[in-house]
Design a protein around this motif. Structure first.
Motif, short mmCIF file in Angstrom:
data_model
loop_
_atom_site.label_atom_id
_atom_site.label_comp_id
_atom_site.label_asym_id
_atom_site.label_seq_id
_atom_site.Cartn_x
_atom_site.Cartn_y
_atom_site.Cartn_z
N SER A 38 0.82 -1.21 0.00
CA SER A 38 0.00 0.00 0.00
C SER A 38 0.86 1.26 0.00
N ARG A 39 1.98 1.23 0.72
CA ARG A 39 2.88 2.39 0.78
C ARG A 39 3.72 2.53 -0.49
N ASP A 145 15.28 14.54 -3.27
CA ASP A 145 15.06 13.59 -4.35
C ASP A 145 13.62 13.07 -4.31
N THR A 146 13.23 12.45 -5.40
CA THR A 146 11.85 12.01 -5.55
C THR A 146 11.46 10.97 -4.50
N ARG A 151 8.06 9.51 0.10
CA ARG A 151 7.88 9.04 1.47
C ARG A 151 7.06 10.02 2.28
N ARG A 152 7.37 11.30 2.14
CA ARG A 152 6.64 12.33 2.89
C ARG A 152 5.20 12.44 2.43
N TRP A 153 4.98 12.34 1.11
CA TRP A 153 3.61 12.45 0.61
C TRP A 153 2.77 11.27 1.07
N VAL A 154 3.31 10.06 0.97
CA VAL A 154 2.57 8.88 1.40
C VAL A 154 2.22 8.99 2.88
N GLN A 155 3.16 9.47 3.70
CA GLN A 155 2.90 9.63 5.13
C GLN A 155 1.80 10.65 5.38
N THR A 189 -1.45 6.97 -6.55
CA THR A 189 -1.71 8.38 -6.80
C THR A 189 -0.40 9.16 -6.89
N TRP A 190 0.55 8.83 -6.01
CA TRP A 190 1.85 9.51 -6.07
C TRP A 190 2.53 9.24 -7.40
#
Length: 247
Positions: A38-39, A145-146, A151-155, A189-190
């Motif tokens: 999921s992540r 970096d992407t 990681r930040r967006w998923v969190q 989505t990311w």
């Protein structure tokens, strides 16, 4: 990482397990693997190495294999003879149907959150919106970096949506939405956003609109904004990844 009842160690989210099994260890391992999918830790086409995973989690390969079998039964992974397991690529129809159901369920959760949310939960939503804004700023400067932006967006995304589901107060709804996120990972989505500052800004705006509607106790608007947010995510994924999905 918690010890399992038989003394072996396994990771897990401790939350909504996607499967129910007779073995607590297998269930915990299945939860861990599903959450990683999921992540986006395991992308479509990425092989899940049983030996590596067993070593990392401190278990034998047998419970890993059983956990993957449970996830295969749920359509989360596919087992390929003589190759191993990998996240299952959904069809375009399945993706569309899951997003449709998810939009309705999360829309209802947003409606209920507008009625029941606490001040502390509301602050978590606004903090997540600020995190989205920070990601947009860093995407514009190119300082990170992407992988770190992802990681930040998923969190931030997980925190935002999970808080709304929690505030809605319906545990069965939370469990159902969680299982749908394992079928169609949020990380998709990311992938579609592709670290594009313009798309990230639109995404941040959508989250802020939902948060403001909930804060205003406007359940109808909160539901409508959530459904539109899900619709936009679905369209973005299908338009940017059309060739990745079977008809």
């Amino acid at each position: 990482m918690a010890d399992s009842p038989d003394g072996r160690r396994a990771g897990g989210t401790g939350g909504n397990n996607p499967v129910g099994t007779t073995s607590p260890l297998v269930q915990q391992l299945a939860d861990t693997i599903a959450e990683r999918i999921s992540r986006g830790d395991y992308n479509f086409g990425t092989w899940i190495r049983q030996e590596t995973l067993a070593k990392e989690l401190g278990v034998s390969r047998m419970p890993i294999r059983e956990a993957l079998g449970q996830l295969q039964a749920l359509g989360i992974v596919e087992m390929v003879p003589n190759r191993g397991a990998r996240p299952r690529q959904p069809s375009l129809r399945e993706l569309t149907e899951v997003f449709e159901v998810r939009a309705l369920l999360e829309g209802h959760a947003a409606h209920e959150a507008a009625r029941l949310i606490t001040h502390a939960q509301m602050q978590v939503l606004y903090a997540a919106v600020e995190d989205f804004r920070g990601i947009v700023a860093d995407a514009l400067t190119g300082d990170l970096d992407t992988a770190e932006l992802r990681r930040r967006w998923v969190q931030a995304n997980s925190t935002f949506h999970d808080t709304i589901l929690e505030a809605g107060g319906n545990t069965q709804l939370r469990a159902t939405v969680s299982s749908l996120h394992h079928r169609i990972p949020r990380n998709l989505t990311w992938t579609a956003l592709d670290a594009d500052p313009r798309l990230l800004a639109e995404n941040a705006d959508a989250h802020e609109a939902i948060a403001k509607a909930i804060d205003s106790r406007d359940g109808d608007t909160a539901r409508a904004e959530m459904i539109e947010h899900s619709r936009r995510a679905r369209e973005l994924i299908t338009s940017r990844s059309q060739d990745s999905f079977a008809p």
